[in-house]
Enzyme design. Structure first.
Site, mmCIF file in Angstrom:
data_model
loop_
_atom_site.group_PDB
_atom_site.id
_atom_site.type_symbol
_atom_site.label_atom_id
_atom_site.label_comp_id
_atom_site.label_asym_id
_atom_site.label_seq_id
_atom_site.Cartn_x
_atom_site.Cartn_y
_atom_site.Cartn_z
ATOM 1 N N ARG A 93 0.976 -1.441 -0.078
ATOM 2 C CA ARG A 93 -0.260 0.311 -0.045
ATOM 3 C C ARG A 93 0.783 0.771 -0.149
ATOM 4 N NH1 ARG A 93 -4.000 -1.026 4.564
ATOM 5 N NH2 ARG A 93 -2.465 -2.474 5.363
ATOM 6 N N LYS A 131 31.691 28.015 -0.109
ATOM 7 C CA LYS A 131 31.077 26.068 -0.384
ATOM 8 C C LYS A 131 32.649 26.157 0.294
ATOM 9 C CE LYS A 131 32.951 24.091 -3.674
ATOM 10 N NZ LYS A 131 34.318 23.490 -3.803
ATOM 11 N N ASN A 168 37.476 42.207 4.210
ATOM 12 C CA ASN A 168 36.599 42.786 3.656
ATOM 13 C C ASN A 168 36.306 42.187 1.876
ATOM 14 O OD1 ASN A 168 33.503 43.764 4.026
ATOM 15 N ND2 ASN A 168 34.661 44.738 1.819
ATOM 16 N N ALA A 202 38.396 47.522 -7.285
ATOM 17 C CA ALA A 202 37.094 47.128 -7.812
ATOM 18 C C ALA A 202 37.207 47.031 -9.494
ATOM 19 C CB ALA A 202 35.995 48.559 -7.308
#
Length: 451
Positions: A15, A350, A376, A422
């Site tokens: 079942r 990760k 940072n 940057a």
């Protein structure tokens, strides 16, 4: 007095309509048969025999050395199933509990009380029973005029009067082991199903003048046997609420227990707050004063004290005290975050270590990396760890600054106190306290629009 157990797990469970053996379906993160084993072990049962048949190899692989096994090649009823355990238990003394592998809701407290009642009364058999206003499908406990147990009548064999009895058998029994295996050989299959019923041993014991007891559990829900996916959902819900209640009694705030999913092995410190829609899975440990907001899922991870997790997913990771994660962050396996770290919105980590007070505030991927204390990492920065075939490591020292939209192409090291401008793509190591620029010079073409 020794204690043994026989777990019935030979049935196909048609079942369930599943390729997975019925007793291996998980309830709150653990196969239902594992719940049974864990609960009976806590009652000082020293030897367990599991009766297997359909899917025997899968059950054996799941339980391993936790149990001995006996094969019931042809399912001819519960008495026939228990008889298969004779190869291990025939000559044992003491108490044997017989329990179905699809009854994960029978609590350790109930099992302990049940066995203790059997042994202190001196009964040769004791039935775990319960009372219900809906006894359909259960074997009825038939008592004499003095209230003594006479026999159990199965639903299909019960008279109209017997079907009105509201005390039912859970299918769990305690027996004097020696008498059990002596009387199993006398059980016949003269019934509607043509099967050898274990409850017929009760009748044989009464005919011998032996004492038979019934131990009534107060919670009827514990007797639920799981035969289909609906039963599985009811068991999951029942056990989940039981787990949540225990955490709340231990000082955890669970805002909405009906929508909070916590597996059996999870531990949580006091004054932690868990909002609706949270899932805590596997072997997860949550500290004290933690806040976990709606939609978060944490699996097989260790979360320290004072941590905030906002709408995030954490798997096989470790997070130290005072760290903030999210909203909408993901810690994949092997992530280790120190104290007071910040992993912000839409950040993926990760197999990386972020030391104390490091910050990766938004829209970054940090994989196969070490990020030093107080460093940072700016918006959109990426550790480029995969060349299509192999993974490589990025190491960033302490007190460094990684500018927005930077690519750190591993293997590469950025020294302590260094700056990456940057928009740079960094392919060579950066010495300590340096400024690295890895971008093309800007060229303006004046008047270009008019052309």
């Amino acid at each position: 007095m020794t204690r043994q157990a026989v777990i019935l797990a030979a049935g196909k469970g048609t079942r369930m309509k599943s390729k997975l053996h019925k007793v291996l379906h998980p309830v709150c993160g653990k196969p239902m048969v594992q719940h049974v084993i864990d609960n009976i072990k806590k009652a000082d049962v020293t030897e367990i025999v599991t009766i297997v048949g359909y899917g025997a190899e899968d059950v054996k692989a799941a339980l391993k050395e936790q149990s001995l096994f006996s094969m019931q090649a042809e399912q001819l009823g519960t008495a026939h199933a228990v008889q298969m355990a004779a190869e291990h238990l025939q000559n044992k003394q003491g108490t044997t509990i017989v329990i179905c592998g699809d009854t994960p809701l029978i609590s350790e407290e109930t099992i302990a009380g049940f066995i203790a009642h059997h042994e202190t009364t001196g009964a040769k058999a004791t039935i775990l029973s319960a009372k219900t206003n809906t006894p359909f499908g259960y074997g009825r406990i038939i008592r004499d005029e003095h209230g003594a147990v006479e026999r159990i009548v199965e639903e299909k064999d019960a008279t109209i009067e017997e079907k009105l009895v509201n005390e039912v058998s859970s299918g769990t029994f305690c027996f004097d082991n020696a008498l059990l295996f002596e009387l199993l050989q006398q059980v016949d299959n003269n019934n509607a199903q043509g099967e050898y019923y274990l409850p017929d041993v009760i009748k044989l014991l009464r005919e011998k003048g032996e004492l038979v007891e019934a131990y009534v559990t107060e919670d009827f829900s514990e007797t639920l046997g799981i035969n289909d996916r609906y039963n599985l959902s009811i068991a999951e819900q029942t056990l989940r609420l039981r787990i949540n209640k225990q955490h709340m009694m231990n000082g955890v705030t669970i805002v909405d227990p009906l929508t909070t999913y916590i597996d059996t092995e999870v531990t949580i410190g006091n004054d932690t707050v868990i909002e609706p829609g949270v899932m805590l899975k596997g072997n997860t440990q949550i500290g004290s004063d933690v806040v976990i907001t709606s939609g978060s899922t944490i699996t097989d991870s260790e979360i320290g004290n004072g941590v905030t997790v906002k709408h995030s997913v954490i798997s096989e990771s470790k997070v130290d005290d005072g760290t903030t994660i999210g909203p909408f962050a993901q810690l994949r396996p092997g992530s280790i975050l120190g104290k007071e770290v910040k992993v912000g919105n839409f950040v993926e980590v990760k197999k990386a270590r972020l030391e104390d007070e490091a910050k990766v505030s938004h829209l970054s991927y940090i994989g196969d990396a070490e990020i030093g204390a107080r460093t940072n990492v700016g918006c959109g920065a990426i550790t480029v760890n995969y060349d299509g075939k192999n993974k490589f490591k990025t190491v960033v020292g302490k007190d460094a600054f990684i500018g927005c939209n930077s690519n750190l192409v591993a293997p590469v090291t950025v020294g302590d106190g260094s700056f990456v401008a940057a928009g740079s793509t960094i392919t060579d190591d950066v010495p300590e306290k340096s400024l690295a620029l890895g971008r093309a010079r800007q060229t303006n073409k004046e008047g270009y629009y008019n052309k």
